[in-house]
Scaffold this motif. Structure first.
Motif, PDB file in Angstrom:
ATOM      1  N   VAL A 100       0.834  -1.204   0.000  1.00  0.00           N
ATOM      2  CA  VAL A 100       0.000   0.000   0.000  1.00  0.00           C
ATOM      3  C   VAL A 100       0.871   1.257   0.000  1.00  0.00           C
ATOM      4  O   VAL A 100       0.608   2.216  -0.745  1.00  0.00           O
ATOM      5  CB  VAL A 100      -0.940  -0.016   1.225  1.00  0.00           C
ATOM      6  CG1 VAL A 100      -1.690   1.312   1.332  1.00  0.00           C
ATOM      7  CG2 VAL A 100      -1.922  -1.166   1.120  1.00  0.00           C
ATOM      8  N   MET A 101       1.911   1.268   0.818  1.00  0.00           N
ATOM      9  CA  MET A 101       2.815   2.420   0.850  1.00  0.00           C
ATOM     10  C   MET A 101       3.475   2.642  -0.498  1.00  0.00           C
ATOM     11  O   MET A 101       3.591   3.778  -0.975  1.00  0.00           O
ATOM     12  CB  MET A 101       3.881   2.200   1.926  1.00  0.00           C
ATOM     13  CG  MET A 101       3.363   2.201   3.347  1.00  0.00           C
ATOM     14  SD  MET A 101       4.605   1.650   4.547  1.00  0.00           S
ATOM     15  CE  MET A 101       5.957   2.765   4.188  1.00  0.00           C
ATOM     16  N   THR A 102       3.904   1.554  -1.130  1.00  0.00           N
ATOM     17  CA  THR A 102       4.520   1.684  -2.456  1.00  0.00           C
ATOM     18  C   THR A 102       3.532   2.237  -3.465  1.00  0.00           C
ATOM     19  O   THR A 102       3.874   3.085  -4.300  1.00  0.00           O
ATOM     20  CB  THR A 102       5.044   0.318  -2.918  1.00  0.00           C
ATOM     21  OG1 THR A 102       5.916  -0.220  -1.924  1.00  0.00           O
ATOM     22  CG2 THR A 102       5.806   0.448  -4.226  1.00  0.00           C
ATOM     23  N   GLY A 103       2.288   1.759  -3.405  1.00  0.00           N
ATOM     24  CA  GLY A 103       1.262   2.276  -4.316  1.00  0.00           C
ATOM     25  C   GLY A 103       1.012   3.754  -4.112  1.00  0.00           C
ATOM     26  O   GLY A 103       0.810   4.500  -5.096  1.00  0.00           O
ATOM     27  N   ALA A 324      14.453   1.298   2.257  1.00  0.00           N
ATOM     28  CA  ALA A 324      14.671   2.029   1.004  1.00  0.00           C
ATOM     29  C   ALA A 324      13.515   2.964   0.697  1.00  0.00           C
ATOM     30  O   ALA A 324      13.711   4.107   0.264  1.00  0.00           O
ATOM     31  CB  ALA A 324      14.876   1.029  -0.139  1.00  0.00           C
ATOM     32  N   LEU A 325      12.297   2.492   0.930  1.00  0.00           N
ATOM     33  CA  LEU A 325      11.117   3.300   0.615  1.00  0.00           C
ATOM     34  C   LEU A 325      11.045   4.533   1.507  1.00  0.00           C
ATOM     35  O   LEU A 325      10.797   5.648   1.030  1.00  0.00           O
ATOM     36  CB  LEU A 325       9.862   2.444   0.775  1.00  0.00           C
ATOM     37  CG  LEU A 325       8.543   3.043   0.279  1.00  0.00           C
ATOM     38  CD1 LEU A 325       8.565   3.197  -1.237  1.00  0.00           C
ATOM     39  CD2 LEU A 325       7.367   2.166   0.702  1.00  0.00           C
ATOM     40  N   VAL A 326      11.271   4.362   2.795  1.00  0.00           N
ATOM     41  CA  VAL A 326      11.138   5.474   3.743  1.00  0.00           C
ATOM     42  C   VAL A 326      12.285   6.458   3.588  1.00  0.00           C
ATOM     43  O   VAL A 326      12.067   7.678   3.505  1.00  0.00           O
ATOM     44  CB  VAL A 326      11.065   4.930   5.179  1.00  0.00           C
ATOM     45  CG1 VAL A 326      11.132   6.075   6.186  1.00  0.00           C
ATOM     46  CG2 VAL A 326       9.794   4.121   5.384  1.00  0.00           C
ATOM     47  N   CYS A 327      13.505   5.968   3.527  1.00  0.00           N
ATOM     48  CA  CYS A 327      14.666   6.867   3.499  1.00  0.00           C
ATOM     49  C   CYS A 327      14.768   7.655   2.199  1.00  0.00           C
ATOM     50  O   CYS A 327      15.194   8.816   2.208  1.00  0.00           O
ATOM     51  CB  CYS A 327      15.944   6.066   3.727  1.00  0.00           C
ATOM     52  SG  CYS A 327      16.084   5.323   5.364  1.00  0.00           S
ATOM     53  N   LEU A 328      14.386   7.054   1.088  1.00  0.00           N
ATOM     54  CA  LEU A 328      14.593   7.701  -0.205  1.00  0.00           C
ATOM     55  C   LEU A 328      13.397   8.533  -0.659  1.00  0.00           C
ATOM     56  O   LEU A 328      13.575   9.521  -1.376  1.00  0.00           O
ATOM     57  CB  LEU A 328      14.907   6.648  -1.260  1.00  0.00           C
ATOM     58  CG  LEU A 328      16.206   5.866  -1.059  1.00  0.00           C
ATOM     59  CD1 LEU A 328      16.353   4.804  -2.134  1.00  0.00           C
ATOM     60  CD2 LEU A 328      17.403   6.785  -1.076  1.00  0.00           C
ATOM     61  N   PHE A 329      12.189   8.150  -0.263  1.00  0.00           N
ATOM     62  CA  PHE A 329      11.013   8.806  -0.823  1.00  0.00           C
ATOM     63  C   PHE A 329      10.250   9.670   0.185  1.00  0.00           C
ATOM     64  O   PHE A 329       9.460  10.508  -0.229  1.00  0.00           O
ATOM     65  CB  PHE A 329      10.063   7.761  -1.425  1.00  0.00           C
ATOM     66  CG  PHE A 329      10.620   7.063  -2.620  1.00  0.00           C
ATOM     67  CD1 PHE A 329      10.569   7.652  -3.868  1.00  0.00           C
ATOM     68  CD2 PHE A 329      11.235   5.828  -2.496  1.00  0.00           C
ATOM     69  CE1 PHE A 329      11.093   7.014  -4.982  1.00  0.00           C
ATOM     70  CE2 PHE A 329      11.762   5.177  -3.600  1.00  0.00           C
ATOM     71  CZ  PHE A 329      11.703   5.782  -4.850  1.00  0.00           C
ATOM     72  N   THR A 330      10.476   9.471   1.472  1.00  0.00           N
ATOM     73  CA  THR A 330       9.781  10.320   2.444  1.00  0.00           C
ATOM     74  C   THR A 330      10.146  11.792   2.306  1.00  0.00           C
ATOM     75  O   THR A 330       9.258  12.657   2.352  1.00  0.00           O
ATOM     76  CB  THR A 330      10.070   9.828   3.873  1.00  0.00           C
ATOM     77  OG1 THR A 330       9.585   8.487   4.012  1.00  0.00           O
ATOM     78  CG2 THR A 330       9.378  10.706   4.893  1.00  0.00           C
ATOM     79  N   PRO A 331      11.438  12.165   2.142  1.00  0.00           N
ATOM     80  CA  PRO A 331      11.742  13.595   1.953  1.00  0.00           C
ATOM     81  C   PRO A 331      11.055  14.196   0.730  1.00  0.00           C
ATOM     82  O   PRO A 331      10.617  15.353   0.776  1.00  0.00           O
ATOM     83  CB  PRO A 331      13.270  13.600   1.796  1.00  0.00           C
ATOM     84  CG  PRO A 331      13.733  12.354   2.467  1.00  0.00           C
ATOM     85  CD  PRO A 331      12.667  11.348   2.195  1.00  0.00           C
ATOM     86  N   LYS A 332      10.923  13.421  -0.331  1.00  0.00           N
ATOM     87  CA  LYS A 332      10.274  13.943  -1.537  1.00  0.00           C
ATOM     88  C   LYS A 332       8.770  14.102  -1.317  1.00  0.00           C
ATOM     89  O   LYS A 332       8.167  15.102  -1.734  1.00  0.00           O
ATOM     90  CB  LYS A 332      10.563  13.013  -2.718  1.00  0.00           C
ATOM     91  CG  LYS A 332      12.043  12.855  -3.029  1.00  0.00           C
ATOM     92  CD  LYS A 332      12.258  11.858  -4.135  1.00  0.00           C
ATOM     93  CE  LYS A 332      13.732  11.718  -4.473  1.00  0.00           C
ATOM     94  NZ  LYS A 332      14.552  11.256  -3.329  1.00  0.00           N
ATOM     95  N   LEU A 333       8.150  13.104  -0.688  1.00  0.00           N
ATOM     96  CA  LEU A 333       6.716  13.207  -0.415  1.00  0.00           C
ATOM     97  C   LEU A 333       6.424  14.350   0.554  1.00  0.00           C
ATOM     98  O   LEU A 333       5.368  14.994   0.467  1.00  0.00           O
ATOM     99  CB  LEU A 333       6.204  11.889   0.170  1.00  0.00           C
ATOM    100  CG  LEU A 333       6.260  10.654  -0.744  1.00  0.00           C
ATOM    101  CD1 LEU A 333       5.643   9.456  -0.044  1.00  0.00           C
ATOM    102  CD2 LEU A 333       5.553  10.909  -2.056  1.00  0.00           C
TER     103      LEU A 333
END
Length: 441
Positions: A100-103, A324-333
């Motif tokens: 769900v998070m990836t989606g 990988a999902l949290v560290c790389l994409f949380t700042p962008k989101l």
């Protein structure tokens, strides 16, 4: 005859046999030279009386145990993780949350496809990375299926492939950043293979190595489900490659990618903050290394518990994907969803006064498509300067000071006017952009 008595209190005559019949589950041992005299003995714990020869005990095969009467070998119930077990339910819940998070991340990136934050993150490699993260979560649902030749083949291929996709994309990112910022220190030539298409080709070739390794492995040792017995009472149904270190074949190449990617993350850790996605990549790799260093001893110490071993493997894979999902994409989101006002090209160049002292001439050599994503503000400034004259501009500045009497309103502030005049003899642009002063209005 009624008065005959053969034994005190026993009116019946003695039995005319040498030995009585043995009890159920007992074998006979005949007295040497006699056919009607024998001794009865019990078979051992894992033996039954031979149905062919009552004088022998035969041992039951592995995976079976003697019946209570020691006449048949009953199969032991197969032990494997089932989707309705608590171990499987916990692992699948974790993976479902990750899916769900990836989606959500994919949806946000697609709806903001052309915004500066998404463009600056390298859209193509970001989608490849998200695909690998999704596969890491999805492999859990294969682990909880009953082992078979097909399921074992999918596990063998998917376990290494999903990691290869994730860490190939990360390695391509860090390699690209390193080559761009190091190019200006060594040569005046534009770095090669830094366009989005080139990056995808590099990532594809890197992943192809894992595919070839897995294919050769499957040809040499076809995947199959077997029964594994730690003790006589066990009957584990497992994939053949999971009972020893064979899975390390699938992990060997991704582990190599992790190590190389971690090295690149260390080498690029001092890149200016405005461009430094490698800091997030570095933190991702450090955390991943810790996770897998903890996983290896747990995996080999849980051989006697199939459910725990499979759950540990699936949770470790999902946890690596989550990091990988949290560290790389949380700042962008965070910027895209909570601070859209920062999702502009100028915000990509925070602390510009520090950055401009560290940028090399590589910003002059990157093509427009790539440079606009990596060096947005510096690129625009350079293009503006170049369009004003034939050569390299020489900045001169003049200041107009408004006398107090000429200012229409007291709160009006004076303006610094910068005039850029082309130089007759353009010098070589081999250093950082240090000659352009800050312009404040």
């Amino acid at each position: 005859m009624t008065s005959l008595q053969f034994k005190l209190g026993e009116p019946q005559p003695p039995s005319s046999v040498c030995s009585l019949p043995c009890l159920t589950g007992q074998a006979k041992k005949y007295v040497e030279g006699e056919s009607c005299c024998w001794h009865c003995f019990n078979c051992s714990t894992y033996q039954i009386v031979s149905p062919v020869d009552e004088t022998q005990c035969i041992t039951c095969d592995w995976g079976t145990l003697p019946s209570p009467d020691h006449l048949l070998c009953d199969p032991i119930q197969e032990v494997y993780i089932r989707p309705n077990s608590w171990w499987a339910i916990g692992a699948m819940l974790f993976s479902s949350l990750g899916v769900v998070m990836t989606g959500v991340v994919v949806y946000v990136f697609l709806t903001h496809h052309d915004t500066p934050v998404v463009r600056a993150s390298g859209r193509e490699l970001s989608y490849v990375l998200l695909s690998g993260v999704f596969l890491c979560y999805a492999i859990t649902f294969v682990f909880v299926l009953k082992p078979s030749a097909v399921v074992c083949g999918v596990q063998r291929f998917g376990l290494g492939f999903c990691f290869a996709v994730v860490y190939s994309a990360l390695l391509t990112k860090t390699n690209r950043i390193s080559r761009i910022f190091n190019a200006g220190k060594r040569t005046t030539k534009r770095p090669s293979l830094i366009s989005p298409r080139s990056q995808l080709c590099i990532c594809f070739c890197t992943v192809s190595v894992q595919v070839v390794v897995t294919f050769v492995w499957c040809v040499v040792s076809p995947p199959r489900a077997i029964h594994h017995y730690l003790v006589r009472e066990d009957n584990f149904l497992v994939c053949a490659s999971s009972i020893n270190a064979s899975y390390m074949i699938a992990f060997a190449y991704p582990i190599g990618l992790i190590v190389v990617c971690t090295v690149y993350a260390v080498l690029t850790r001092k890149i200016p903050e405005a461009f430094n996605e490698s800091k997030h990549i570095g933190f991702t790799m450090y955390t991943t290394c810790i996770i897998w260093l903890a996983f290896v001893p747990i995996y080999f110490s849980t051989a006697n518990n199939v459910e725990l071993r499979i759950t540990t493997t699936s949770v470790t894979v999902s946890l690596s994907a989550t990091v990988a999902l949290v560290c790389l994409f949380t700042p962008k989101l965070y910027i895209i969803l909570l601070h859209p006002e920062r999702n502009v090209r100028q915000s990509m160049m925070t602390k510009y006064s520090t950055v401009r002292n560290n940028l090399s001439s590589s910003s002059q050599r990157v093509d427009s498509g790539t440079q606009s994503e990596v060096f947005p503000l510096d690129y625009e400034l350079h293009e503006k300067i170049r369009s004003m004259g034939g050569g390299q501009p020489r900045p001169t500045s003049s200041t107009q000071t408004c006398p107090p009497s000429s200012c229409p309103l007291p709160e009006h502030r004076c303006t610094l006017v910068v005039t850029l005049t082309p130089s007759p003899t353009p010098p070589a642009f081999n250093g950082p952009v240090q000659d352009v002063p800050d312009v404040q209005l």
